[in-house]
Motif scaffolding. Structure first.
Motif: not given
Length: 258
Positions: A76-82
């Protein structure tokens, strides 16, 4: 009736004094000659090797579930790489040490409390004292040192299996190579992540061994006291684990993370 009339605060202070004396007896016998190496090695096997399957399975499932729970929020926050970094920091700093310690408190602490409690009830400890043996050095010192030594090792193994579980969860919905995943995990970790976590696992292991030995060694006469000693060892050790964890986290945040 007279025992029931004793105030709670007085019982608490008496119990605290007994624990201090028990702790003093442990340190006095730990540095005395004639250390029971064979019993120490046997306890390391009983505590470490026989607990690995339970700790490893739980850590693996926790890593898998944590990754599955975090993924939708990070998407949802566009931070899947984290996600690998979040998993690594969460497991190494907090989840791995605490979950492993709680499992060990339930399995190891209760086992030590029940074992020493049954020996106390059946007067085996008294027989050791009469025969000239040192029950504190043989029964207490070896068990406390074994838990202090093995719980950090179990935690390290649990951290690895937790990260493997997270890798499996990530690959359920996407294709990420193991090399990329573990490179991100390792790159996100610093020495300040490992050091406080490792130090508190040493305290956790000592607490589990000490509480289990104290409750079992000082159990009252009667078979009922064996179950009470085992139950009290689990509850007390779990409570102290959370207290020590809160203290270590506060100190480490002041030293490393502010």
């Amino acid at each position: 009736m007279a025992e029931e009339a004793i105030p709670v605060w007085k019982k608490w202070f008496e119990g605290s004094g007994d624990q201090v004396l028990f702790l003093r007896g442990f340190f006095r016998n730990a540095f005395r000659g004639g250390f029971e190496w064979s019993e120490f090695v046997r306890q390391c096997y009983e505590i470490g090797y026989k607990s690995f399957m339970l700790v490893g399975t739980t850590a693996f499932i926790m890593g898998l579930v944590l990754a599955l729970q975090l993924r939708p929020t990070l998407v949802d926050f566009g931070a899947l790489s984290m996600l690998p970094k979040t998993l690594a920091v969460s497991i190494v700093r907090e989840i791995g040490p605490v979950i492993t310690a709680i499992i060990c408190a339930g399995k190891i602490g209760s086992g030590i409390g029940a074992e020493l409690g049954s020996m106390k009830v059946t007067e085996q400890i008294d027989a050791m004292e009469v025969s000239g043996a040192n029950p504190v050095q043989y029964l207490v010192v070896t068990r406390i040192l074994a838990t202090t030594f093995m719980v950090p090792i179990l935690t390290l193994l649990g951290d690895v299996l937790g990260l493997i579980g997270g890798f499996l969860a990530i690959n359920i919905s996407s294709n990420v190579s193991a090399l990329l995943y573990f490179n991100k995990c390792i790159a996100s970790l610093d020495f300040t992540d490992f050091l406080p976590a490792f130090i508190k696992t040493i305290f956790f292991g000592f607490i589990i061994g000490f509480v289990g030995c104290y409750k079992g060694y000082n159990s009252n006469r009667g078979t009922e006291s064996v179950g009470l000693a085992a139950n009290s060892a689990v509850v007390t050790a779990s409570l102290w684990i959370f207290v020590v964890d809160a203290i270590v986290v506060q100190i480490s945040s002041l030293l490393f993370y502010h």
